[in-house]
Design an enzyme around this catalytic site. Sequence first.
Site, PDB file in Angstrom:
ATOM      1  N   ASP A 186       0.889  -1.243  -0.205  1.00  0.00           N
ATOM      2  CA  ASP A 186      -0.097  -0.083  -0.098  1.00  0.00           C
ATOM      3  C   ASP A 186       0.814   1.303  -0.019  1.00  0.00           C
ATOM      4  OD1 ASP A 186      -2.526   1.585   0.426  1.00  0.00           O
ATOM      5  OD2 ASP A 186      -1.810   1.983   2.380  1.00  0.00           O
ATOM      6  N   ASP A 199       1.423   5.122   0.374  1.00  0.00           N
ATOM      7  CA  ASP A 199       0.684   6.417   0.912  1.00  0.00           C
ATOM      8  C   ASP A 199       1.420   7.606   0.535  1.00  0.00           C
ATOM      9  OD1 ASP A 199      -0.883   4.421   1.965  1.00  0.00           O
ATOM     10  OD2 ASP A 199      -0.912   5.132   3.895  1.00  0.00           O
ATOM     11  N   TYR A 234     -11.236  12.235   5.962  1.00  0.00           N
ATOM     12  CA  TYR A 234     -11.039  12.805   7.097  1.00  0.00           C
ATOM     13  C   TYR A 234      -9.876  13.988   7.011  1.00  0.00           C
ATOM     14  CZ  TYR A 234      -7.808   8.666   7.191  1.00  0.00           C
ATOM     15  OH  TYR A 234      -6.718   7.863   6.699  1.00  0.00           O
ATOM     16  N   GLU A 292       1.862  11.323   0.227  1.00  0.00           N
ATOM     17  CA  GLU A 292       1.152  12.305   0.550  1.00  0.00           C
ATOM     18  C   GLU A 292       1.748  13.596   0.335  1.00  0.00           C
ATOM     19  OE1 GLU A 292      -0.653  12.104   4.476  1.00  0.00           O
ATOM     20  OE2 GLU A 292      -0.960   9.741   4.202  1.00  0.00           O
TER      21      GLU A 292
END
Length: 370
Positions: free
Chosen positions: A132, A134, A209, A136
Amino acid sequence: MSRFATCLLSLLALLPFTGNAGTPAHRPIVIGYVMDGATLPAIDARKLDAINFAFAHVDPQHEIFLRSDTATSALAGLNALKAENPELKLLLSIGGWGSGNFSEAAASEAARTTFAESAARLVVQHRLDGIDIDWEYPTLPGPGISHSPADRDNFTRMLQAVRDRLDVLGKADGRHYLLTIAAADGEAARGLDLAGITPLLDWINLMTYDFFGSLTPTTGHHAALGKSASAPADARTTIAAVDEFLAGGVPPAKLNVGAAFYGRKFVRVQRAHHGLHQAYGEHAAFLSWRELQADYIDRNGYVRHWDAEAQAAWLWNEAEASFVTYEDPQALRAKAALVRERGLGGVMYWEHRQDDGALLDAVRDGLYGP
């Protein structure tokens, strides 16, 4: 969101999801992030479909590495959960907020090959079911990380390199290895070539979120489902984020909605509307659901309020002018109902240690019924 739609979502949470023809659709999945730590939290593996272990990082030589000495034992412990749930998938999450060196690792064919090879080695070494990523965020500076306008196309090339390497590994093993990413809406989504990356991915974990926080000028629901009546015109919501990714060509079943098992506290807040969408003096704290239960929700001067349009709870302390935005079981059941209504892939949450079990159970109740 109208009150009729709100009621409809609540009713959907009690019904088994079916496809348009009335036949059962895919079963939504539940994915939990588990952070590295001194010890593993208690995990009922029967309640999860996948665990994302966070985080591995990228070094300046473009290789993925585990920063903590506890990570190896943690991954072994998570693998042991498959005795309880043989279908459980274990993925290694790479990156997270503030994690850099992605831009350089994606910038050339040689760097992407090194990155992909190190991913495959970790999959074999730790008996993982997938990777995975991530990052960012591609093309954005984040908290001082390297970035480039070329990141958008290079990220697609990076994912292709990892997908190709995992497929080679899978062909030898007779299995399919998962490749997933975490992503956000709005400005962050513009750094993604959704048409190019979606065929390479098994699913996208949408971080619905942190919509409000230290970088926004007012308080607000940080994980709202819909748009509050008093929200700014450009307020981010879960529904808007889902619509954006669906419009970008992501199949519903490849899109997982994000749930926050934590809240955000603001202090020195303007007192109108019980602090909702008001200017504040400071974003003061992140609060786990455990902390919220113990010290905040209808305790110590904090009163719970409910926003029917946003399908979101918040706390207001009038004496201290303190505002807390968070997700509770009612909000999470509404999010899960959206997953079922839209035929989305499932729900992802951050992070397992922050829950006492109530929030995970609420997600599951919303997806599958009590």
